[in-house]
Scaffold this active site. Structure first.
Site, PDB file in Angstrom:
ATOM      1  NE  ARG A 215      -3.147  -0.169   3.145  1.00  0.00           N
ATOM      2  CZ  ARG A 215      -3.502  -0.021   4.415  1.00  0.00           C
ATOM      3  NH1 ARG A 215      -3.245  -0.984   5.294  1.00  0.00           N
ATOM      4  NH2 ARG A 215      -4.090   1.100   4.820  1.00  0.00           N
TER       5      ARG A 215
ATOM      6  CE  LYS B 232      -2.897  -4.090  12.538  1.00  0.00           C
ATOM      7  NZ  LYS B 232      -3.946  -3.477  11.728  1.00  0.00           N
ATOM      8  CG  ASP B 233      -4.096  -4.863   7.618  1.00  0.00           C
ATOM      9  OD1 ASP B 233      -4.902  -4.874   8.568  1.00  0.00           O
ATOM     10  OD2 ASP B 233      -3.300  -3.930   7.420  1.00  0.00           O
TER      11      ASP B 233
ATOM     12  CB  THR C 258     -10.352   2.245  18.273  1.00  0.00           C
ATOM     13  OG1 THR C 258      -9.885   1.067  17.589  1.00  0.00           O
ATOM     14  CG2 THR C 258     -11.626   1.902  19.014  1.00  0.00           C
TER      15      THR C 258
ATOM     16  CB  SER D 239     -10.164  -2.206  16.143  1.00  0.00           C
ATOM     17  OG  SER D 239     -10.252  -3.469  16.762  1.00  0.00           O
TER      18      SER D 239
ATOM     19  NE  ARG E 214      -8.047  -6.633  17.909  1.00  0.00           N
ATOM     20  CZ  ARG E 214      -7.266  -5.808  18.571  1.00  0.00           C
ATOM     21  NH1 ARG E 214      -7.095  -5.943  19.869  1.00  0.00           N
ATOM     22  NH2 ARG E 214      -6.634  -4.826  17.939  1.00  0.00           N
ATOM     23  NE  ARG E 215      -6.685  -1.594  18.511  1.00  0.00           N
ATOM     24  CZ  ARG E 215      -6.219  -1.109  17.363  1.00  0.00           C
ATOM     25  NH1 ARG E 215      -6.933  -0.221  16.686  1.00  0.00           N
ATOM     26  NH2 ARG E 215      -5.058  -1.502  16.890  1.00  0.00           N
TER      27      ARG E 215
ATOM     28  NE  ARG F  30     -11.151   3.402   7.836  1.00  0.00           N
ATOM     29  CZ  ARG F  30     -11.667   3.162   6.618  1.00  0.00           C
ATOM     30  NH1 ARG F  30     -12.961   3.233   6.430  1.00  0.00           N
ATOM     31  NH2 ARG F  30     -10.886   2.859   5.606  1.00  0.00           N
ATOM     32  N   GLY F  31      -8.245   6.629   8.590  1.00  0.00           N
ATOM     33  CA  GLY F  31      -7.097   7.347   8.050  1.00  0.00           C
ATOM     34  C   GLY F  31      -5.792   6.702   8.472  1.00  0.00           C
ATOM     35  CG  ASN F  32      -2.108   8.380   6.964  1.00  0.00           C
ATOM     36  OD1 ASN F  32      -2.109   9.165   7.916  1.00  0.00           O
ATOM     37  ND2 ASN F  32      -1.935   8.788   5.711  1.00  0.00           N
TER      38      ASN F  32
ATOM     39  CB  THR G 112      -4.940  10.927   8.824  1.00  0.00           C
ATOM     40  OG1 THR G 112      -4.242  11.170   7.593  1.00  0.00           O
ATOM     41  CG2 THR G 112      -6.329  11.534   8.742  1.00  0.00           C
ATOM     42  NE  ARG G 113      -5.567   5.356  12.081  1.00  0.00           N
ATOM     43  CZ  ARG G 113      -5.258   4.073  12.246  1.00  0.00           C
ATOM     44  NH1 ARG G 113      -5.793   3.393  13.250  1.00  0.00           N
ATOM     45  NH2 ARG G 113      -4.415   3.477  11.427  1.00  0.00           N
TER      46      ARG G 113
ATOM     47  CB  CYS H 122     -10.487  -6.852   8.696  1.00  0.00           C
ATOM     48  SG  CYS H 122      -9.399  -5.521   9.196  1.00  0.00           S
TER      49      CYS H 122
END
Length: 341
Positions: A13, A85-86, A132, A134, A136-137, A154-156, A159-160, A249
């Protein structure tokens, strides 16, 4: 061994973190095979392009890998570098995992907004907003911190973090994978780690995987030099667990895995005691199924079998009902999102 005339192209990516991770793999290959040529290529995936919808509604892990795998299968590139994990637990026909590199610390970390005094999740006032993407979290943390508000972000990573630190932003803190922060040189932003039993990390979190074509024997030989066997055995056990649970995911499956009493012969891992804990949590945190298996294993296949057996045990103890409810909920909310557009 690969011929000196061949040049290998590594792809991932286009995010800054993905590029750093690809360069880690390229540097390792160049150090091990100085006579060979290794290049890089970066592209956007569906998961990168769609930043508006929650990951929970977007579906499985192929969001991050599909476009890359097309380029791999068409021989445009030779190796794909992923955050493991992705990576879907079942790869497309003709693709395989060639290498799993040594894992960074797989835990999740609390990152508090700059200027605020809080040091732990326990310190956050009731009603504080924690970001987050996720489930899961969120599912696990709701069990221990019902007074906190969890909001998608969201975002890289850059960005977050910018959204977190914005003076008018809603977030008091974020929960992020520690490994990504460390690789980006932002380890100093970690306020504290959030570890099991409060928060079990994602399957394969912290590890890098290299995907290759199944018929590319040259690439397979190169990848053997990159693989860290202790990480490989642990991550493949975790992936077998997730595959049996049929979790993508955005499914609240957490794990924690360790190896002890490790035996090696000629540098190769031959035997170890593998201990794996897995958990599945309902979205509201009200239901939680958790169990642990520990066994001496002598191969990758033995590690995967242990992960599979734990998943079967979890399902029989109530995890299947939780996952079925989550699947129904996702379909319902996806339909509602489509109707609202």
């Amino acid at each position: 061994m690969a011929s000196n005339s061949r040049s290998f192209v590594l792809a991932s990516r286009a995010s800054k973190l993905a590029q750093i991770q690809t360069n880690i793999v390229r540097d390792g290959l160049e150090a091990a095979f100085p006579a060979l040529s290794f290049g890089t290529s970066f592209m956007s995936t569906e998961g990168d392009k769609n930043q508006s919808q929650a990951l929970y509604l977007l579906g499985g892990k192929a969001l991050w890998t599909k476009e890359l795998e097309v380029a791999l299968k068409e021989n445009v590139v030779d190796m794909l570098v992923h955050s493991l994990k992705d990576v879907p637990t079942t790869l497309p026909h003709g693709c395989e995992l060639g290498a799993i590199l040594e894992r960074e610390n797989p835990v999740d970390s609390l990152v508090v907004k700059q200027g605020l005094p809080y040091k732990t999740l326990e310190d956050l006032p009731e009603g504080s907003v924690v970001g987050t993407s996720s489930v899961r979290r969120v599912a696990q943390l709701r069990r221990s911190f019902p007074g906190l508000v969890f909001l998608d972000v969201r975002g890289n990573l850059n960005t977050r973090l910018a959204k977190l630190d914005a003076p008018d932003g809603p977030y008091t803190a974020l929960i992020l994978a520690k490994a990504g922060l460390v690789r980006l040189g932002m380890g100093d932003r970690v306020t504290t780690d959030v570890t099991a039993p409060i928060l079990f990390h994602a399957v394969s979190q912290g590890a890098l995987g290299v995907e290759i074509r199944a018929d590319d024997q040259e690439a397979r030989e190169l990848c053997k030099m990159l693989t860290h066997q202790e990480t490989q055995w642990k991550c493949l056990a975790e992936r077998a667990l997730l595959r049996e649970l049929e979790g993508g995911c955005s499914v609240p499956v957490g794990v924690s895995t360790s190896l002890s009493q490790i035996d090696k012969s000629a540098g190769e891992l031959t035997r170890a005691t593998l201990t794996i804990t897995g958990c599945v949590t309902s979205l509201d945190g009200s239901l939680h199924v958790q169990d642990t298996l520990s066994q001496e294993v002598e191969s990758i296949q033995g590690a995967e079998e242990l992960g599979r057996n734990l998943a079967i045990k979890l399902k029989s103890n109530g995890a299947k009902a939780i996952l079925d409810d989550i699947t129904q909920d996702r379909r319902k909310r996806a339909r509602e999102a489509e109707t609202a557009e």
